[in-house]
Design a protein around this motif. Structure first.
Motif, PDB file in Angstrom:
ATOM      1  N   UNK A  62      45.055  44.464  38.637  1.00 54.72           N
ATOM      2  CA  UNK A  62      44.292  43.572  39.044  1.00 54.72           C
ATOM      3  C   UNK A  62      42.991  43.580  38.639  1.00 54.72           C
ATOM      4  N   UNK A  63      42.142  42.321  38.715  1.00 54.54           N
ATOM      5  CA  UNK A  63      40.610  42.687  37.914  1.00 54.54           C
ATOM      6  C   UNK A  63      39.832  42.016  39.096  1.00 54.54           C
ATOM      7  N   UNK A  89      34.875  38.446  43.576  1.00 51.86           N
ATOM      8  CA  UNK A  89      36.202  37.806  43.106  1.00 51.86           C
ATOM      9  C   UNK A  89      37.400  38.573  42.629  1.00 51.86           C
ATOM     10  N   UNK A  90      38.279  38.606  43.055  1.00 56.18           N
ATOM     11  CA  UNK A  90      39.474  39.331  42.665  1.00 56.18           C
ATOM     12  C   UNK A  90      40.581  38.847  42.245  1.00 56.18           C
ATOM     13  N   UNK A  91      41.149  38.953  41.027  1.00 48.40           N
ATOM     14  CA  UNK A  91      42.213  38.364  40.584  1.00 48.40           C
ATOM     15  C   UNK A  91      43.524  39.258  40.686  1.00 48.40           C
ATOM     16  N   UNK A  92      44.571  38.814  41.155  1.00 50.79           N
ATOM     17  CA  UNK A  92      46.008  39.737  41.627  1.00 50.79           C
ATOM     18  C   UNK A  92      47.187  39.200  40.749  1.00 50.79           C
ATOM     19  N   UNK A  93      47.559  40.078  39.950  1.00 47.02           N
ATOM     20  CA  UNK A  93      48.848  39.861  39.210  1.00 47.02           C
ATOM     21  C   UNK A  93      50.002  40.663  39.812  1.00 47.02           C
ATOM     22  N   UNK A  94      50.939  40.031  40.342  1.00 44.62           N
ATOM     23  CA  UNK A  94      52.015  40.646  41.097  1.00 44.62           C
ATOM     24  C   UNK A  94      53.448  40.149  40.673  1.00 44.62           C
TER      25      UNK A  94
END
Length: 235
Positions: free
Chosen positions: A186-187, A227-232
């Motif tokens: 995540x970022x 803001x959060x970016x979620x890579x799953x």
């Protein structure tokens, strides 16, 4: 979905990018596109689905890089803008825009390598149902962003006619557990909310963005991010 009727209006679609991604909003556009590219990696030959593709900012970008991509949105007016953008970029024959409901995706299980959505989950009344559909049609990766709470976005929300759904880390972890997704990474970014940047000129916005990024790089940066970016990945 919040604001569904507003979002489908022709005048909203025609002005959407000018209002959000001009002036300091150009910084937001660049950062979001980089977040998508960083998460998905090399896209040539990948089968990709973008949920709530809107005016096709990301759909066209990935088509230009060789992705086999479908952009799906509920708004015919937004899709019209996306098709115009694709024609101007010379990739109209390399992508597909479809009108459809993200809660009932018209694709079989495991149909795409990657499914992603940007600027979507802050409007979702039932996020687990949408994320479950994204997971169903992806055989590998699901990527999405959220607005964070508590953060400066919480204050900004008071000024918005529709508001936004804000997510804590615990909220996202619960969503992933309910939908069979595993967090890869995540970022977290943007101490100041998006709306602030859209109101100021490029030069001023760039200087403030430098300070914003410097704060974000500190030990408390993630806690302050809006803001959060979620890579799953699919389990």
């Amino acid at each position: 979905m919040k604001g569904q009727e507003w979002y489908q209006a022709t005048e909203v679609a025609e002005e959407y990018e000018e209002k959000r991604f001009s002036r300091g909003g150009r910084l937001i556009d660049r950062r979001e596109k980089q977040a998508v590219l960083d998460a998905i990696g090399p896209v040539e030959g990948k089968r990709v689905l973008e949920i709530a593709c809107g005016t096709g900012r990301f759909t066209v970008m990935l088509a230009e890089r060789g992705a086999d991509i479908v952009g799906l949105d509920i708004s015919a007016a937004m899709l019209q803008q996306g098709r115009h953008k694709a024609r101007n970029a010379g990739v109209a024959d390399h992508l597909e825009f479809m009108r459809g409901d993200a809660a009932r995706l018209p694709f079989p299980d495991d149909h795409f390598d990657t499914v992603f959505a940007m600027r979507f989950f802050h409007l979702a009344n039932t996020p687990a149902s949408f994320l479950s559909e994204m997971r169903r049609v992806s055989k590998d990766q699901v990527f999405f962003d959220t607005f964070a709470g508590p953060s400066t976005r919480s204050l900004y929300n008071w000024l918005l006619p529709m508001g936004s759904r804000l997510y804590s880390l615990e909220d996202v972890q619960k969503l992933l557990g309910e939908t069979g997704l595993s967090l890869v990474d995540s970022d977290h970014d943007w101490v100041l909310p998006y709306g602030f940047y859209r109101k100021i000129p490029d030069v001023v916005a760039s200087r403030i963005r430098d300070m914003d990024t410097a704060i974000g790089d500190t030990m408390i940066g993630d806690q302050l991010a809006s803001v959060s970016y979620w890579n799953t990945s699919v389990e």
